[in-house]
Design a protein around this motif. Structure first.
Motif, mmCIF file in Angstrom:
data_model
loop_
_atom_site.group_PDB
_atom_site.id
_atom_site.type_symbol
_atom_site.label_atom_id
_atom_site.label_comp_id
_atom_site.label_asym_id
_atom_site.label_seq_id
_atom_site.Cartn_x
_atom_site.Cartn_y
_atom_site.Cartn_z
ATOM 1 N N LEU A 38 -4.396 6.883 2.662
ATOM 2 C CA LEU A 38 -3.844 6.656 4.185
ATOM 3 C C LEU A 38 -3.500 5.556 4.394
ATOM 4 N N SER A 39 -2.567 4.426 3.557
ATOM 5 C CA SER A 39 -2.406 3.321 4.286
ATOM 6 C C SER A 39 -0.222 4.554 3.589
ATOM 7 N N ASP A 40 0.322 3.416 4.462
ATOM 8 C CA ASP A 40 1.637 2.886 4.557
ATOM 9 C C ASP A 40 1.916 1.740 4.242
ATOM 10 N N GLY A 73 1.618 -2.566 4.294
ATOM 11 C CA GLY A 73 -0.351 -3.043 5.236
ATOM 12 C C GLY A 73 -0.162 -4.054 4.608
ATOM 13 N N ILE A 133 1.077 3.150 -3.640
ATOM 14 C CA ILE A 133 0.072 3.058 -2.463
ATOM 15 C C ILE A 133 0.750 1.485 -2.298
ATOM 16 N N GLY A 134 1.404 1.309 -2.807
ATOM 17 C CA GLY A 134 1.458 -0.365 -2.712
ATOM 18 C C GLY A 134 1.884 -1.132 -3.767
ATOM 19 N N GLY A 180 -3.592 -0.961 -0.019
ATOM 20 C CA GLY A 180 -2.931 0.045 -0.023
ATOM 21 C C GLY A 180 -4.989 1.275 0.263
ATOM 22 N N LEU A 181 -4.417 1.627 1.050
ATOM 23 C CA LEU A 181 -6.052 2.918 0.886
ATOM 24 C C LEU A 181 -5.621 3.924 0.661
#
Length: 337
Positions: A39-41, A44, A139-140, A47-48
């Protein structure tokens, strides 16, 4: 972003703009790992991820964290940074799959003396490949420029993975019994432990022997997909990731108290590199099996009745798996005879 530059901070050795450039360069690799739950980019603060828990009665999250260790020294010498990230992912996802958990996402941490954006992107390229092989989304992460703490051309790399499993499907070794069979999944090489000993043995030879370095830099094998295939079709009772501590430390972690693994030394399909290390360092057999994977990166324990089926499933998944030994009544942990 155009105003985000500190001349004072840059003078101290930290280039904020290099961090932004790294993010842009790595984005194409991160994008290759995106799964439905992301859900995240990149860029950010967190990380979602929304896990798919359909069909699960009690979804349980399983996490694992690790680094690459002093194998990084060989990457520095070779100036090769595009595979070491696979090791970082492998060391985490291979751990959590031992509980039967499917990895769903991964985050990395890179600390360096100086942020060279192209080098950071190469590291993340490897992390991305490891995530792709394991089905986890990247995700991050974090890149920390730490001048004066690390030499300019060196870095450290670590990360963590999170997986998910239905509580009733957790592999917890409780059903392992006398007479069960231990199946070996071959390793790709040294993987990511024992490199302090390797560097002590080979010393200056590592600086001049590129072929040796390349052999030692072979990435850690990721076992997620074949193991997931196995546990979907067979009642797997125990799994162990053979890392630091070798056979003697890791195999007992998949065994209940009062049971041991009986393994014939001749049945271990050792890779030639281990014989080379043993000879070059004059290392005892015990110390070799207590330090390295010796050609076995992971083991799975199944009932004797399901051995043939297990081997066939693993073969279909691309694994040249074989029977390594059996479970017996004993408190010795591992009996290598």
């Amino acid at each position: 972003m155009s105003k985000s530059r500190s001349d004072a901070y840059a003078a101290s050795g930290v280039d904020i703009t290099a961090g932004y450039e790294s993010v842009q360069l790595m984005k194409k690799y991160v994008d290759k790992t995106i799964t439905d739950g992301v859900l995240s980019d990149v860029g950010g603060f967190g990380g979602l991820f929304m896990p798919n828990i359909s069909g699960m009665e009690e979804p349980i999250l399983v996490s694992g964290t690790d680094g690459v260790g002093t194998k990084l020294k060989l990457a520095f010498i070779s100036d090769k940074h595009d595979t070491i990230g696979i090791d970082a992912v492998a060391m985490c996802v291979n751990d959590i799959i031992c509980s039967g958990a499917k990895p769903i996402f991964f985050l990395d941490y890179i600390a360096c003396g100086k942020n060279f954006p192209e080098k950071i992107a190469e590291i993340v390229k490897g992390v991305s490949e490891g995530c792709r092989q394991s089905g986890a989304a990247l995700i991050g992460g974090e890149t920390a420029e730490m001048p004066g703490f690390y030499p300019e051309d060196e870095y450290d790399l670590a990360g963590f993975a999170v997986g998910i499993v239905d509580r009733k499907k957790i592999i917890d070794k409780s059903s392992v019994k006398d007479g069960d069979i231990i199946i070996a999944l071959p390793s790709s090489g040294i993987h990511s432990n024992g490199f302090s000993l390797i560097r002590k043995i080979y010393g200056e030879k590592l600086l001049s022997d590129e072929n040796l370095r390349n052999k030692l830099l072979t990435p850690t094998k990721i076992y997620v997909k074949p193991i997931l295939s196995l546990i979907e079709n067979v009642a797997v009772k125990g799994i162990a990731h053979i890392t630091g501590g070798g056979f003697y430390e890791n195999i007992p972690r998949a065994l209940p108290k009062g049971l041991s693994a009986k393994i014939s030394y001749e049945d271990v399909k050792k890779l030639p590199i281990f014989d080379e290390i043993m000879s070059a360092g004059e290392i005892s057999r015990h110390d070799m099996f207590n330090t390295f994977n010796m050609g076995v990166g992971m083991i799975a324990i199944v009932s004797r009745e399901e051995v043939d089926k297990s081997l066939e499933i693993l073969k279909e998944a691309g694994e040249d798996a074989y029977v390594l030994g059996e479970v017996i009544k004993s408190d010795e942990g591992v009996i290598l005879c």
